[in-house]
Scaffold this motif. Sequence first.
Motif, short mmCIF file in Angstrom:
data_model
loop_
_atom_site.label_atom_id
_atom_site.label_comp_id
_atom_site.label_asym_id
_atom_site.label_seq_id
_atom_site.Cartn_x
_atom_site.Cartn_y
_atom_site.Cartn_z
N HIS A 18 3.30 39.17 64.55
CA HIS A 18 3.76 38.47 65.74
C HIS A 18 3.79 39.43 66.92
CE1 HIS A 18 7.29 40.14 63.73
NE2 HIS A 18 7.71 40.38 64.95
N LYS A 72 3.70 44.89 75.34
CA LYS A 72 3.47 43.98 74.21
C LYS A 72 2.91 44.75 73.02
CE LYS A 72 2.92 39.44 76.12
NZ LYS A 72 4.04 39.69 76.97
N ASP A 97 -3.05 38.01 71.75
CA ASP A 97 -2.21 36.90 71.30
C ASP A 97 -2.90 36.03 70.24
OD1 ASP A 97 -3.97 35.70 72.96
OD2 ASP A 97 -2.49 34.98 74.43
N MET A 128 3.68 43.26 65.79
CA MET A 128 4.54 43.86 64.78
C MET A 128 4.49 43.06 63.48
SD MET A 128 7.69 44.86 67.22
CE MET A 128 8.38 45.95 66.00
N TYR A 129 4.87 43.71 62.40
CA TYR A 129 5.07 43.00 61.13
C TYR A 129 6.25 43.65 60.40
CZ TYR A 129 2.26 46.65 58.65
OH TYR A 129 1.78 47.81 58.13
N ARG A 130 7.14 42.79 59.94
CA ARG A 130 8.36 43.29 59.27
C ARG A 130 8.22 43.23 57.76
NH1 ARG A 130 11.14 46.16 62.95
NH2 ARG A 130 11.27 45.04 64.91
N SER A 168 5.48 41.07 70.05
CA SER A 168 6.85 41.32 70.53
C SER A 168 6.82 42.23 71.74
CB SER A 168 7.67 42.02 69.45
OG SER A 168 7.75 41.24 68.32
N GLU A 169 7.98 42.34 72.38
CA GLU A 169 8.14 43.27 73.52
C GLU A 169 8.79 44.55 73.00
OE1 GLU A 169 7.42 43.46 76.74
OE2 GLU A 169 6.34 41.54 76.72
N LEU A 170 8.23 45.69 73.35
CA LEU A 170 8.80 46.98 72.95
C LEU A 170 8.89 47.87 74.17
CD1 LEU A 170 6.89 48.02 69.69
CD2 LEU A 170 9.21 47.13 69.88
#
Length: 519
Positions: free
Chosen positions: A16, A2, A284, A5-7, A18-20
């Motif tokens: 948010h 986990k 989270d 991330m931020y785009r 995310s899975e990496l």
Amino acid sequence: MKAVMYRTYGPPSVLHVSELEKPVPKPNEILVRVHASTVTSGTVWLRRGAFPGSRLMTGMLRLIAGIFRPRRPVLGVEFSGVVEATGNRVTKFHPGDAVYGTTTGLQQGSYAEYLCVPESWRGGVVALKPSRLTFAEAAALPVGGMTALTLLNRAGNLNGRTVLVYGASGSVGTYAVQLATYHGASVTAVCSTTNMALVRSLGADEVLDYTQTDLTRLGRRFDVVIDAVGKLPASSRNALLRPGGRFVSVMSMTGETNQQLERLHQLVEEGRLKPVIDRIYPLDQIVAAHDYVDSGRKKGNVVVDLVTAGRKQLTSALLAFGLFIVAIGCSPTHMRLKSEQPDNPVLEKLYRQDVAIRKLDAETDTVNLERYDKVHRERVFTLLAENAVITPLDKLRAAWILQHTAAQLCEGTLTSISPENFLLAYKLSSSGLHDLVQQQDTATIRTYNVARVVALNYDRYLLYTTGYQKFGTQFVFDDKTGEMWLAPIDTTLATDEERKTYQVAPLQQLRATYKIKPK
Ligand SMILES: NC(=O)c1ccc[n+]([C@@H]2O[C@H](COP(=O)([O-])OP(=O)(O)OC[C@H]3O[C@@H](n4cnc5c(N)ncnc54)[C@H](OP(=O)(O)O)[C@@H]3O)[C@@H](O)[C@H]2O)c1
């Protein structure tokens, strides 16, 4: 794994989970299982893609971090954790070593369960974790600690000098006060009313309240003025600094080195330095953590806990049953607690219902108050009144349920609670949870999702507080005087005004009315 991330740059909601892919260390890198990270002011700038009040600095930040969008999508700078693997050229660290450090400035990436950093600069500053510190405390040390060290070095020899630390309640400020005191300075710290007790406890000789004191009219001058928050007005600075004195500010370039990190390690082990932890958020709840730091009111440091997230990942199949397993008491802690006394089956059932409701809340990321029906709660109160809640596990189960009650009461969405039920809710929080705090049984506290349980030792007050961060509320109890409060979670009740505002009922009066014996 986990990772947060931020785009795009923006408010906390751009973050948010995310899975990496889990990273693989290069020959000169170590792979760290991250236990904790932090939300620093710097992390907030990176998320916003903007430096407060300076277009030039914003431009520079964007050049490094990405012009239009973040170049490195995983946020987070500070970390603590355990080395899981090492590249074949690594000599300094070994698997199993507990470490702490930074991904150095704008490299980022520590809001992830695993992180690769070079064993030495550039691209990462890492050292062995001081054994005196928890992972949460260790993660909060590097940026604020190294910045304070740099500022103090610039200020020169402090022994016997008079030093004023402005913004003493922030991360840099809390370290600067401790370090200046250690170096033999006579320290005057400046903060707001709420934080005076905290700052005094760090060793400051004198604490001034900037909301009450006009620093331009103080009539005293200092050998060194440290602006640890970057907000000291020039007029105050000029009035406070003696001719030839030194002014240093966080609004300047500072570097990070392994030597500094090792120096911090040494100071901590000698008992000279200790991180101030304000709040700890699970991964989270990263948006809530950033929201809080965005307020500019954090005290010391805000930590992000990645271990809970890791556990969740490891037990993804178990996740659906995890809370149920806890509910029926299968963990070693619960087995121990269970062996003390049988649990109350009615409460167990109610608790399981509540777990299911909370799970729904978590899945939909909303708190639906209607899901918490009054009857359900009243049954818990009845059990409490009948003294059917006896074992620590029972108390925790009831605490779990009643956190909502407290929160709703505070929000004004629940108005029908009777004073005796309020007292019972309170008693439960202060005994069941208090026991666990005393036993430092953090595993159980965490299991029960009590987001914040702290004992704050002020000059006059020993306050036990329990709170539920989603609602931002806490019960607070003064063990010496028996007073109690229901207050927003960031309230320290260190001032008379706050204590008056949030006090809910005199305990003695309630004890008399409902014939409840003191502990
Ligand atoms: N140069 C570097 O490498 C470097 C490194 C780290 C940080 N920084 C910068 O240093 C600054 C401080 O960061 P930080 O993380 O240590 O601080 P912080 O924790 O963000 O500071 C918040 C604290 O400052 C107090 N504060 C807010 N407004 C104030 C004011 N007008 N006067 C006095 N105190 C005030 C707040 O308490 P009250 O509101 O209750 O007063 C709060 O406790 C930030 O601008 C950060 O970006 C620079």
